[in-house]
Write a protein that holds these residues in place. Structure first.
Motif, mmCIF file in Angstrom:
data_model
loop_
_atom_site.group_PDB
_atom_site.id
_atom_site.type_symbol
_atom_site.label_atom_id
_atom_site.label_comp_id
_atom_site.label_asym_id
_atom_site.label_seq_id
_atom_site.Cartn_x
_atom_site.Cartn_y
_atom_site.Cartn_z
ATOM 1 N N ASP A 1 -44.642 10.767 -21.790
ATOM 2 C CA ASP A 1 -44.638 12.192 -21.476
ATOM 3 C C ASP A 1 -43.573 12.425 -20.424
ATOM 4 O O ASP A 1 -43.546 11.727 -19.405
ATOM 5 C CB ASP A 1 -45.985 12.649 -20.905
ATOM 6 C CG ASP A 1 -47.117 12.548 -21.906
ATOM 7 O OD1 ASP A 1 -46.914 12.947 -23.064
ATOM 8 O OD2 ASP A 1 -48.203 12.082 -21.521
ATOM 9 N N MET A 2 -42.700 13.406 -20.662
ATOM 10 C CA MET A 2 -41.676 13.740 -19.682
ATOM 11 C C MET A 2 -41.720 15.236 -19.425
ATOM 12 O O MET A 2 -41.713 16.023 -20.372
ATOM 13 C CB MET A 2 -40.293 13.335 -20.151
ATOM 14 C CG MET A 2 -39.241 13.603 -19.114
ATOM 15 S SD MET A 2 -37.680 12.818 -19.551
ATOM 16 C CE MET A 2 -36.684 13.414 -18.213
ATOM 17 N N THR A 3 -41.766 15.597 -18.145
ATOM 18 C CA THR A 3 -41.781 17.001 -17.753
ATOM 19 C C THR A 3 -40.594 17.269 -16.845
ATOM 20 O O THR A 3 -40.342 16.524 -15.893
ATOM 21 C CB THR A 3 -43.091 17.360 -17.024
ATOM 22 O OG1 THR A 3 -44.188 17.078 -17.881
ATOM 23 C CG2 THR A 3 -43.123 18.820 -16.623
ATOM 24 N N LYS A 4 -39.872 18.326 -17.162
ATOM 25 C CA LYS A 4 -38.773 18.803 -16.322
ATOM 26 C C LYS A 4 -38.981 20.300 -16.165
ATOM 27 O O LYS A 4 -38.885 21.045 -17.146
ATOM 28 C CB LYS A 4 -37.417 18.510 -16.963
ATOM 29 C CG LYS A 4 -36.250 18.998 -16.131
ATOM 30 C CD LYS A 4 -34.934 18.688 -16.809
ATOM 31 C CE LYS A 4 -33.790 19.276 -16.011
ATOM 32 N NZ LYS A 4 -32.523 19.132 -16.729
ATOM 33 N N ASP B 1 -40.759 23.472 -16.407
ATOM 34 C CA ASP B 1 -41.876 23.900 -17.255
ATOM 35 C C ASP B 1 -41.864 23.260 -18.638
ATOM 36 O O ASP B 1 -42.740 23.520 -19.450
ATOM 37 C CB ASP B 1 -41.843 25.426 -17.431
ATOM 38 C CG ASP B 1 -42.063 26.151 -16.112
ATOM 39 O OD1 ASP B 1 -42.723 25.582 -15.228
ATOM 40 O OD2 ASP B 1 -41.561 27.278 -15.969
ATOM 41 N N GLU B 2 -40.854 22.443 -18.931
ATOM 42 C CA GLU B 2 -40.695 21.854 -20.261
ATOM 43 C C GLU B 2 -41.284 20.443 -20.296
ATOM 44 O O GLU B 2 -40.941 19.597 -19.480
ATOM 45 C CB GLU B 2 -39.205 21.796 -20.603
ATOM 46 C CG GLU B 2 -38.907 21.233 -21.970
ATOM 47 C CD GLU B 2 -37.410 21.093 -22.225
ATOM 48 O OE1 GLU B 2 -37.064 20.373 -23.166
ATOM 49 O OE2 GLU B 2 -36.602 21.683 -21.482
ATOM 50 N N THR B 3 -42.170 20.211 -21.245
ATOM 51 C CA THR B 3 -42.777 18.885 -21.407
ATOM 52 C C THR B 3 -42.524 18.392 -22.818
ATOM 53 O O THR B 3 -42.653 19.150 -23.777
ATOM 54 C CB THR B 3 -44.296 18.922 -21.143
ATOM 55 O OG1 THR B 3 -44.519 19.345 -19.802
ATOM 56 C CG2 THR B 3 -44.932 17.553 -21.341
ATOM 57 N N THR B 4 -42.142 17.130 -22.916
ATOM 58 C CA THR B 4 -42.008 16.493 -24.224
ATOM 59 C C THR B 4 -42.911 15.265 -24.244
ATOM 60 O O THR B 4 -43.116 14.615 -23.218
ATOM 61 C CB THR B 4 -40.562 16.058 -24.521
ATOM 62 O OG1 THR B 4 -40.149 15.129 -23.524
ATOM 63 C CG2 THR B 4 -39.622 17.239 -24.537
ATOM 64 N N THR B 5 -43.438 14.973 -25.408
ATOM 65 C CA THR B 5 -44.273 13.787 -25.602
ATOM 66 C C THR B 5 -43.748 13.063 -26.820
ATOM 67 O O THR B 5 -43.436 13.682 -27.836
ATOM 68 C CB THR B 5 -45.748 14.172 -25.818
ATOM 69 O OG1 THR B 5 -46.215 14.835 -24.653
ATOM 70 C CG2 THR B 5 -46.601 12.936 -26.072
ATOM 71 N N LYS C 1 -42.103 10.174 -10.417
ATOM 72 C CA LYS C 1 -41.869 11.581 -10.064
ATOM 73 C C LYS C 1 -40.545 11.689 -9.330
ATOM 74 O O LYS C 1 -40.113 10.749 -8.674
ATOM 75 C CB LYS C 1 -42.996 12.124 -9.179
ATOM 76 C CG LYS C 1 -44.257 12.430 -9.938
ATOM 77 C CD LYS C 1 -45.220 13.205 -9.080
ATOM 78 C CE LYS C 1 -46.421 13.635 -9.899
ATOM 79 N NZ LYS C 1 -47.343 14.420 -9.089
ATOM 80 N N SER D 1 -41.148 14.578 -13.950
ATOM 81 C CA SER D 1 -42.060 13.433 -13.981
ATOM 82 C C SER D 1 -41.981 12.772 -15.346
ATOM 83 O O SER D 1 -41.691 13.421 -16.352
ATOM 84 C CB SER D 1 -43.501 13.842 -13.676
ATOM 85 O OG SER D 1 -44.026 14.640 -14.706
#
Length: 174
Positions: free
Chosen positions: A63-66, A68-72, A29, A43
């Protein structure tokens, strides 16, 4: 920048435990901080989801979150960070341009090899590698061009369950 941080963590990709193993999961994080004082939480979670014995390949979910955007994404890799890689890094840290130092994060204080590199685009990247799953304890990127400093630090580690040893088979005729 989001993709650059993800790419850096994926390329750099284990604690006194048996790793890698299916179920190993680590979470980092941190935030991307801008010169104007704004900050965006970030995260990254990596989890070993599969070992394919015939091909000797690992499947890792990232999984990456920046904000409100999350990519998997799912990656298949033939090699993951392991205790031998850590021993090699620790032994050769200075030859790799790094320094051995202690680094404290939420999960504890670790001996780490800290390396600092300057990318072709001017970003200064500091990475602390250690004896934890996936190797990365802490990662910082200073990007003067965009006026950002991105920091990710190890937040949690979940140990996977090693596959049970196969039962010995009786010899034919017994």
């Amino acid at each position: 920048m989001f993709s650059k941080v993800l790419a850096a963590l994926l390329l750099i990709s284990s604690y006194a435990m048996a790793y890698p193993t299916v179920g190993d999961k680590s979470m980092w994080k941190g935030s991307e901080d801008k010169l104007d004082g704004t900050s965006t939480p970030m995260s990254v979670t990596k989890e070993v989801t599969k070992w394919d014995e015939p091909t000797h390949k690992w499947t890792v979910k990232v999984d990456m979150t920046k904000g409100d955007e999350t990519t998997t994404e799912e990656m298949v890799k033939s090699c993951l960070w392991n205790p031998d890689a850590w021993q090699h890094t620790m032994t050769n840290c200075a030859m790799m341009g790094g320094t051995m130092e202690e680094v404290a994060v939420t999960t504890g204080t670790y001996q780490a090899c800290r390396t600092t590199v300057t990318a072709d685009d001017g970003r200064v990247i500091k990475t602390w590698m250690g004896d934890v799953p996936f190797g990365v304890i802490k990662h910082e990127v200073l990007d003067v061009a965009t006026g950002t400093k991105t920091t990710l630090a190890l937040e949690s580690i979940t140990e996977g369950t090693p596959a049970p040893e196969p039962e010995p088979q009786p010899e034919p005729g017994n």
